[in-house]
Design a protein around this motif. Sequence first.
Motif, short mmCIF file in Angstrom:
data_model
loop_
_atom_site.label_atom_id
_atom_site.label_comp_id
_atom_site.label_asym_id
_atom_site.label_seq_id
_atom_site.Cartn_x
_atom_site.Cartn_y
_atom_site.Cartn_z
N CYS A 280 4.79 8.34 -19.13
CA CYS A 280 3.49 7.70 -18.88
C CYS A 280 2.99 7.98 -17.46
O CYS A 280 1.79 7.87 -17.20
CB CYS A 280 3.59 6.19 -19.10
SG CYS A 280 3.93 5.70 -20.81
N ARG A 281 3.87 8.37 -16.58
CA ARG A 281 3.46 8.68 -15.20
C ARG A 281 2.58 9.92 -15.14
O ARG A 281 1.88 10.14 -14.14
CB ARG A 281 4.69 8.87 -14.31
CG ARG A 281 5.40 7.56 -14.02
CD ARG A 281 6.32 7.63 -12.82
NE ARG A 281 6.74 6.30 -12.41
CZ ARG A 281 6.08 5.51 -11.61
NH1 ARG A 281 4.94 5.93 -11.09
NH2 ARG A 281 6.52 4.31 -11.30
N PHE A 282 2.61 10.72 -16.19
CA PHE A 282 1.76 11.92 -16.21
C PHE A 282 0.39 11.66 -16.84
O PHE A 282 -0.46 12.54 -16.85
CB PHE A 282 2.48 13.05 -16.97
CG PHE A 282 3.77 13.47 -16.32
CD1 PHE A 282 3.77 14.18 -15.13
CD2 PHE A 282 4.99 13.11 -16.90
CE1 PHE A 282 4.96 14.55 -14.53
CE2 PHE A 282 6.19 13.49 -16.30
CZ PHE A 282 6.18 14.21 -15.11
N ASP A 283 0.17 10.44 -17.34
CA ASP A 283 -1.12 10.09 -17.94
C ASP A 283 -2.09 9.60 -16.87
O ASP A 283 -2.64 8.49 -16.95
CB ASP A 283 -0.92 9.01 -19.01
CG ASP A 283 -0.01 9.47 -20.15
OD1 ASP A 283 0.01 10.68 -20.43
OD2 ASP A 283 0.68 8.61 -20.73
N LEU A 284 -2.32 10.44 -15.85
CA LEU A 284 -3.06 9.99 -14.67
C LEU A 284 -4.47 9.51 -15.01
O LEU A 284 -4.99 8.60 -14.37
CB LEU A 284 -3.14 11.12 -13.64
CG LEU A 284 -1.81 11.63 -13.08
CD1 LEU A 284 -2.06 12.66 -11.99
CD2 LEU A 284 -0.98 10.48 -12.53
N ARG A 333 -6.34 11.20 3.91
CA ARG A 333 -5.16 10.35 4.06
C ARG A 333 -4.27 10.51 2.83
O ARG A 333 -4.76 10.57 1.70
CB ARG A 333 -5.58 8.88 4.21
CG ARG A 333 -6.44 8.63 5.42
CD ARG A 333 -7.23 7.33 5.34
NE ARG A 333 -6.40 6.15 5.33
CZ ARG A 333 -6.88 4.89 5.30
NH1 ARG A 333 -8.19 4.70 5.26
NH2 ARG A 333 -6.07 3.86 5.31
N GLY A 334 -2.97 10.61 3.05
CA GLY A 334 -2.04 10.71 1.94
C GLY A 334 -1.87 9.38 1.23
O GLY A 334 -2.12 8.31 1.80
N LEU A 335 -1.42 9.45 -0.03
CA LEU A 335 -1.16 8.26 -0.83
C LEU A 335 0.30 8.25 -1.27
O LEU A 335 0.78 9.21 -1.88
CB LEU A 335 -2.05 8.24 -2.08
CG LEU A 335 -3.53 7.89 -1.89
CD1 LEU A 335 -4.29 8.16 -3.18
CD2 LEU A 335 -3.69 6.44 -1.50
N GLN A 336 1.01 7.17 -0.95
CA GLN A 336 2.38 6.97 -1.41
C GLN A 336 2.38 5.98 -2.56
O GLN A 336 1.81 4.89 -2.44
CB GLN A 336 3.24 6.43 -0.27
CG GLN A 336 3.30 7.32 0.97
CD GLN A 336 4.09 6.66 2.09
OE1 GLN A 336 4.89 5.75 1.87
NE2 GLN A 336 3.86 7.13 3.31
N VAL A 414 11.95 7.50 -4.10
CA VAL A 414 11.18 8.51 -4.83
C VAL A 414 10.49 9.49 -3.88
O VAL A 414 10.03 10.56 -4.31
CB VAL A 414 10.13 7.85 -5.74
CG1 VAL A 414 10.80 7.03 -6.83
CG2 VAL A 414 9.16 6.99 -4.93
N LEU A 415 10.43 9.16 -2.60
CA LEU A 415 9.80 10.04 -1.61
C LEU A 415 10.81 10.93 -0.90
O LEU A 415 10.41 11.75 -0.06
CB LEU A 415 9.03 9.21 -0.58
CG LEU A 415 7.92 8.31 -1.10
CD1 LEU A 415 7.28 7.53 0.05
CD2 LEU A 415 6.86 9.12 -1.84
N ASP A 416 12.10 10.77 -1.21
CA ASP A 416 13.13 11.52 -0.47
C ASP A 416 12.95 13.03 -0.62
O ASP A 416 13.15 13.78 0.33
CB ASP A 416 14.53 11.10 -0.96
CG ASP A 416 14.88 9.69 -0.53
OD1 ASP A 416 14.17 9.14 0.33
OD2 ASP A 416 15.85 9.13 -1.08
N GLY A 425 4.02 12.59 -9.03
CA GLY A 425 2.91 11.69 -8.75
C GLY A 425 3.28 10.50 -7.90
O GLY A 425 2.59 9.47 -7.94
N HIS A 426 4.34 10.62 -7.11
CA HIS A 426 4.67 9.56 -6.16
C HIS A 426 4.04 9.81 -4.79
O HIS A 426 4.05 8.92 -3.94
CB HIS A 426 6.19 9.42 -6.01
CG HIS A 426 6.85 8.89 -7.24
ND1 HIS A 426 6.60 7.62 -7.74
CD2 HIS A 426 7.75 9.46 -8.10
CE1 HIS A 426 7.31 7.44 -8.84
NE2 HIS A 426 8.01 8.53 -9.08
#
Length: 607
Positions: A280-284, A333-336, A414-416, A425-426
């Motif tokens: 579902c994370r790919f269903d942006l 600006r980046g988004l985390q 998830v950002l490592d 998409g993180h």
Amino acid sequence: MHARRPRGRRIAALLLWAWLGPAATAAALEIDATNLAPDDVAATQALVDDVLPRLPAMWRDGLPSDLVLQWRADLPAHVAGRRVGNRILLPRHLLHAWTTREAVSPDDAFLSDVREALVHELAHSYDRAQGNVLSDDPRLRDLAGWQRSVFPLAGRRSRNDFTARTPDAYELERPSEFVAVNLEHFLLDPGYGCRRPALYRHFAAHFDVPATDDGCASGMPFLDVDTEAGDAALLALDPSRVYAIDYLLAEGNTQAMSRWGHSMLRLVICAPGRAPGPDCRFDLAHHRVLSFRAFVGDVQISGWRGLTGSYPSRLFLLPLDQVIEEYTRVELRGLQSIPLRLQQDEVASLLERAAQLHWSYDGRYYFISNNCAVETWKLLHDGVPRLAGESLASITPTGLLRKLERHGIADASVLDDPEDAKRLGHYFEPMSARYESLFAVARESLALPQQDVQAWLTLSPTERAAWLPHADLRASAALLVLETAAQRRQQLLLRDELKRRYLSRDAPADIDHALQALRTWLGDTGFVSRPSELVPEGYGLPQAEERERIADEARVRVARLREQDGVLREELERWLPADQREVLQGIEANLETIGARLRALDAAGSS
């Protein structure tokens, strides 16, 4: 000593109690028969017998044993009831309305007024007799809107900002009145559980009675606003389709009001037909963002007005694509996107709270004490009871994220791996690196003297225009993207300027058309920032019939705005300062030049 009701009435009441049992304790409330005719006493007893059996047993048993009901003709006109010592005082005109009950419909508003007045005072009587067990309940105050301050020593805020779609504005006076008003509806309104579900469940649990949600409209209602598409529609969000909720942090920049970032919540919503799971994370396209803002188009709050609470603070539901565009392309600006460790029932509870805020909350934005981080913390605190016990309060978005990590609620691992973070998409990187690459193409082709894209965009549109007719196909394509970015950034600056000049309390009285144009340009025409305007009747979460009206009215307003869009934009530009208007017009001219250049080069290449 107050007169008591006739002995015959007392015997009848005791016989009724013996027949029905504890469910109808009519003897729990004495009647002061002073100046009452026998028929009035009988009507009063009928009211008591009508209301008391409706009370949950715990409520009836918790009432003082010496309560007396008295009708008074000297209460102020606006007072529907009053509790003085052990006496419940009701206005005499309500007794007259009640005596005519057999001649009117059982649903007549006058009969409801009488019942509500008595229930309201019985609610006060129970609450006080039990040591303010409800009005001092921290969880109930959270749900009611007397929210905690971000500063521990400040306690709770004295003001309740849940002012829209309220059943009675009197509930906002103080927690005790909130309890009394809401217990009226808990007891007498069959739709209360659908309109204020969290409060309904809280009261049901307190009084140990069953709680049901039969007949409620499905899903959590939100006004789904897409300013990029120029659209707004009603979305009934099914919590079971929300796979996860992420803490969405827009990284800071050099702007004073934005250097600590911006807090939001991302809803990972599964596409129709997909079973909830990691994919579902790919269903942006289906993901939405909960964002506290002054206006739907705001990506920052700026200036003195943000410090003094002159901006509203409201909860919007926005498409993730729009938020990515705003921050990564316009603000650079980046988004985390950091997953929160929440159970499915906690996701549902959080979404229910968010919907309640969306339709009812109208706060004020303060840069320090009530900013996006504070609002997001309060939503988490009030929406997920487990988190209320954690020390999460923070006045900065980055500080809130650190506390969420420290308490094991946010999973920042998830950002490592940066590449994995972008792929999954993180992390959504700012467009600044791409803009630099595009500028390098144009610089090499045209031998531009500027060393970086920032220096190029700092030039006036007229200075940039001199280079445009000489660009080849690749350079023109690169310059088109950069000029479009310049236009979006200029619009952002002008929006802030117009807000400061024309949305202040002391704005000139002769600029109504400009104000309307500005609000349209911001994607805010009243109903977007206050969806309750679409359905002024009713309270709490809109139900089925109201939702149909909301959807219809939103379509009508959006269609009207689209028809007026060109006129409104022209009206807006008339109120811009001359130098800023020239900058905007210069960028538009550059875009036309580049477009014509690309068409000419393409035609030449294909001939």
